[in-house]
Design a protein around this motif. Structure first.
Motif, PDB file in Angstrom:
ATOM      1  N   LEU A 117       0.834  -1.212   0.000  1.00 50.09           N
ATOM      2  CA  LEU A 117       0.000   0.000   0.000  1.00 50.09           C
ATOM      3  C   LEU A 117       0.864   1.255   0.000  1.00 50.09           C
ATOM      4  N   ALA A 118       1.964   1.221   0.749  1.00 50.08           N
ATOM      5  CA  ALA A 118       2.853   2.397   0.764  1.00 50.08           C
ATOM      6  C   ALA A 118       3.450   2.612  -0.623  1.00 50.08           C
ATOM      7  N   ALA A 119       3.880   1.529  -1.264  1.00 50.56           N
ATOM      8  CA  ALA A 119       4.422   1.650  -2.628  1.00 50.56           C
ATOM      9  C   ALA A 119       3.350   2.194  -3.568  1.00 50.56           C
ATOM     10  N   ALA A 120       2.126   1.675  -3.450  1.00 47.80           N
ATOM     11  CA  ALA A 120       1.022   2.107  -4.324  1.00 47.80           C
ATOM     12  C   ALA A 120       0.764   3.609  -4.157  1.00 47.80           C
ATOM     13  N   TYR A 121       0.801   4.061  -2.908  1.00 49.05           N
ATOM     14  CA  TYR A 121       0.564   5.480  -2.621  1.00 49.05           C
ATOM     15  C   TYR A 121       1.588   6.351  -3.362  1.00 49.05           C
ATOM     16  N   TYR A 122       2.866   6.015  -3.217  1.00 46.99           N
ATOM     17  CA  TYR A 122       3.894   6.866  -3.817  1.00 46.99           C
ATOM     18  C   TYR A 122       3.956   6.744  -5.343  1.00 46.99           C
ATOM     19  N   LEU A 123       3.707   5.561  -5.861  1.00 43.75           N
ATOM     20  CA  LEU A 123       3.739   5.377  -7.320  1.00 43.75           C
ATOM     21  C   LEU A 123       2.573   6.116  -7.979  1.00 43.75           C
ATOM     22  N   ILE A 181       5.421   9.934   7.507  1.00 45.54           N
ATOM     23  CA  ILE A 181       4.505   9.453   6.457  1.00 45.54           C
ATOM     24  C   ILE A 181       3.124   9.224   7.062  1.00 45.54           C
ATOM     25  N   LEU A 182       3.094   8.621   8.237  1.00 47.22           N
ATOM     26  CA  LEU A 182       1.801   8.348   8.877  1.00 47.22           C
ATOM     27  C   LEU A 182       1.078   9.645   9.219  1.00 47.22           C
ATOM     28  N   LYS A 183       1.840  10.640   9.657  1.00 47.50           N
ATOM     29  CA  LYS A 183       1.243  11.963   9.937  1.00 47.50           C
ATOM     30  C   LYS A 183       0.629  12.527   8.658  1.00 47.50           C
ATOM     31  N   GLU A 184       1.390  12.414   7.568  1.00 51.75           N
ATOM     32  CA  GLU A 184       0.945  12.961   6.276  1.00 51.75           C
ATOM     33  C   GLU A 184      -0.397  12.362   5.843  1.00 51.75           C
ATOM     34  N   ILE A 185      -0.635  11.074   6.151  1.00 54.66           N
ATOM     35  CA  ILE A 185      -1.889  10.443   5.699  1.00 54.66           C
ATOM     36  C   ILE A 185      -2.955  10.429   6.804  1.00 54.66           C
ATOM     37  N   GLY A 186      -2.664  11.075   7.932  1.00 54.76           N
ATOM     38  CA  GLY A 186      -3.708  11.274   8.942  1.00 54.76           C
ATOM     39  C   GLY A 186      -3.834  10.194  10.001  1.00 54.76           C
ATOM     40  N   VAL A 187      -2.766   9.430  10.253  1.00 57.86           N
ATOM     41  CA  VAL A 187      -2.807   8.415  11.316  1.00 57.86           C
ATOM     42  C   VAL A 187      -2.373   9.054  12.643  1.00 57.86           C
ATOM     43  N   LYS A 188      -3.150   8.792  13.695  1.00 59.08           N
ATOM     44  CA  LYS A 188      -2.831   9.354  15.009  1.00 59.08           C
ATOM     45  C   LYS A 188      -1.711   8.545  15.670  1.00 59.08           C
ATOM     46  N   ALA A 201      -3.658   5.466  -0.741  1.00 55.59           N
ATOM     47  CA  ALA A 201      -3.246   4.856  -2.022  1.00 55.59           C
ATOM     48  C   ALA A 201      -4.358   5.004  -3.070  1.00 55.59           C
ATOM     49  N   ILE A 202      -5.579   4.739  -2.661  1.00 58.78           N
ATOM     50  CA  ILE A 202      -6.709   4.832  -3.604  1.00 58.78           C
ATOM     51  C   ILE A 202      -6.918   6.283  -4.040  1.00 58.78           C
ATOM     52  N   ASP A 203      -6.894   7.203  -3.094  1.00 55.51           N
ATOM     53  CA  ASP A 203      -7.097   8.618  -3.431  1.00 55.51           C
ATOM     54  C   ASP A 203      -5.981   9.139  -4.345  1.00 55.51           C
ATOM     55  N   ALA A 204      -4.789   8.579  -4.216  1.00 55.25           N
ATOM     56  CA  ALA A 204      -3.687   9.002  -5.089  1.00 55.25           C
ATOM     57  C   ALA A 204      -3.868   8.454  -6.509  1.00 55.25           C
ATOM     58  N   GLY A 205      -4.783   7.469  -6.684  1.00 55.88           N
ATOM     59  CA  GLY A 205      -5.078   6.963  -8.027  1.00 55.88           C
ATOM     60  C   GLY A 205      -4.777   5.498  -8.242  1.00 55.88           C
ATOM     61  N   ALA A 206      -4.307   4.799  -7.206  1.00 52.82           N
ATOM     62  CA  ALA A 206      -4.030   3.357  -7.372  1.00 52.82           C
ATOM     63  C   ALA A 206      -5.348   2.567  -7.375  1.00 52.82           C
ATOM     64  N   LYS A 207      -5.391   1.499  -8.162  1.00 48.17           N
ATOM     65  CA  LYS A 207      -6.541   0.577  -8.148  1.00 48.17           C
ATOM     66  C   LYS A 207      -6.183  -0.593  -7.241  1.00 48.17           C
ATOM     67  N   ILE A 208      -7.073  -0.950  -6.323  1.00 44.50           N
ATOM     68  CA  ILE A 208      -6.856  -2.145  -5.509  1.00 44.50           C
ATOM     69  C   ILE A 208      -7.949  -3.138  -5.880  1.00 44.50           C
ATOM     70  N   ILE A 209      -7.542  -4.320  -6.336  1.00 45.49           N
ATOM     71  CA  ILE A 209      -8.509  -5.343  -6.751  1.00 45.49           C
ATOM     72  C   ILE A 209      -8.429  -6.511  -5.771  1.00 45.49           C
ATOM     73  N   HIS A 210      -9.521  -6.758  -5.093  1.00 47.00           N
ATOM     74  CA  HIS A 210      -9.575  -7.811  -4.082  1.00 47.00           C
ATOM     75  C   HIS A 210      -9.984  -9.161  -4.663  1.00 47.00           C
TER      76      HIS A 210
END
Ligand code: 48H
Ligand code: FE2
Length: 262
Positions: free
Chosen positions: A41-47, A86-93, A117-126
């Motif tokens: 997920l972290a990789a997906a966010y940055y890519l 990074i966690l601060k940047e994405i809103g984790v307490k 990751a999704i908001d940045a544009g990555a597709k997650i397929i379950h």
């Protein structure tokens, strides 16, 4: 209140149309990530943030991988600097314990990371399992993955997969390094040897895992615990800074490589 009336067949057709629009699009990608755990997920966010077309295939019907289980099912995970930024940047307490060491709630951590990751544009397929790769010779390179429904595999049915192309494939499957394992077994020319991970030594493991994250064969990258498996590194237990930083390191490596070629 007048609720819009939609009949059953329309529901079916709209689902099929929207689904197949997506599958037509992500049959070709810049990057395929296998596994929606912390490193994937972290990789997906940055890519995705860098504008690369990024699809994550996840075996289960949820994301977060090992995050959800916390530490022995306790709902907290430890994060150390510099991953706290990074966690601060994405809103984790973050609950601070000492300089640079924090506890986070596992539920918020996985929800915020997936959402970033999704908001940045990555597709997650379950519900999709990757069980093989595609390769080409001259030059020798991994060029994509084979995908199958997890449910088909669980049913033990003999069904051939579909193939998805990518300029880079990231194995973020955790301890088993499933994608690198299959590539190592079925494409010996890649010269990948998998020694397996070592017992716990947290301080050492965090640093080395991030440093050694990256390309293991042309087109094939390791992130997260897949790195410890492939590089014979110790495990670290429920401290996840290296998982996030490993995903970011692999994303940075790929962004640099792909941008050079564009
Ligand atoms: C599709 C697949 C496939 C497949 C697996 O295990 P994860 O959380 O992986 P990481 O490396 O991002 O994080 C590791 C962390 O959770 C952990 O276990 C740590 C830090 N351990 C330390 C220790 O000492 O034990 O997530 C992997 C994801 C999961 O969601 C799987 O379902 C999924 O990948 N997955 N998806 N196709 N072939 N294999
Ligand atoms: Fe683990």
């Amino acid at each position: 209140m007048n609720i819009k009336q939609v009949d059953e067949v329309k529901i079916t057709k709209y689902i099929l149309k929207a689904t197949f629009d997506d599958w037509m699009s992500f049959s070709e990608n810049d990057v395929v990530i296998v596994g929606a755990g912390p490193s994937g997920l972290a990789a997906a966010y940055y890519l995705a943030k860098a504008g690369l077309k990024t699809t994550v295939f996840e075996r289960r019907l949820s994301f977060g991988g090992g995050i959800g289980g916390g530490a022995m099912l306790f709902h907290k995970i430890i994060i150390e600097s510099p991953a706290d930024e990074i966690l601060k940047e994405i809103g984790v307490k973050l609950q601070k314990f000492e300089d640079g060491v924090f506890a986070v709630d596992s539920a918020q951590f996985m929800a915020k990371l997936a959402s970033a990751a999704i908001d940045a544009g990555a597709k997650i397929i379950h519900g999709v399992t990757v069980d093989d790769v595609i390769f080409r010779e001259n030059p020798l390179r991994v060029t994509g993955v084979a995908v199958e429904w997890t449910a088909t595999q669980m049913a033990g049915l003999h069904v051939d997969p579909l193939f998805i192309s990518a300029k880079a494939v990231i194995d973020a499957t955790g301890h088993d390094a499933e994608v690198i394992s299959v590539a190592s077994r079925k494409i010996p020319e890649l010269g990948i040897v998998i020694p397996g991970e070592k017992s716990a030594y947290s301080e050492m493991a965090e640093q080395l895992t991030v440093e050694q994250s990256g390309e293991v064969a042309p087109g094939l990258y390791a992130a997260g615990m897949a790195v410890t498996e492939v590089k014979a590194l110790p495990r670290m237990g429920p401290i996840f800074g290296a998982m996030i930083l490993s995903g970011k390191k692999v994303a940075d490596d790929i962004i640099e490589k792909l941008n050079l070629k564009v």
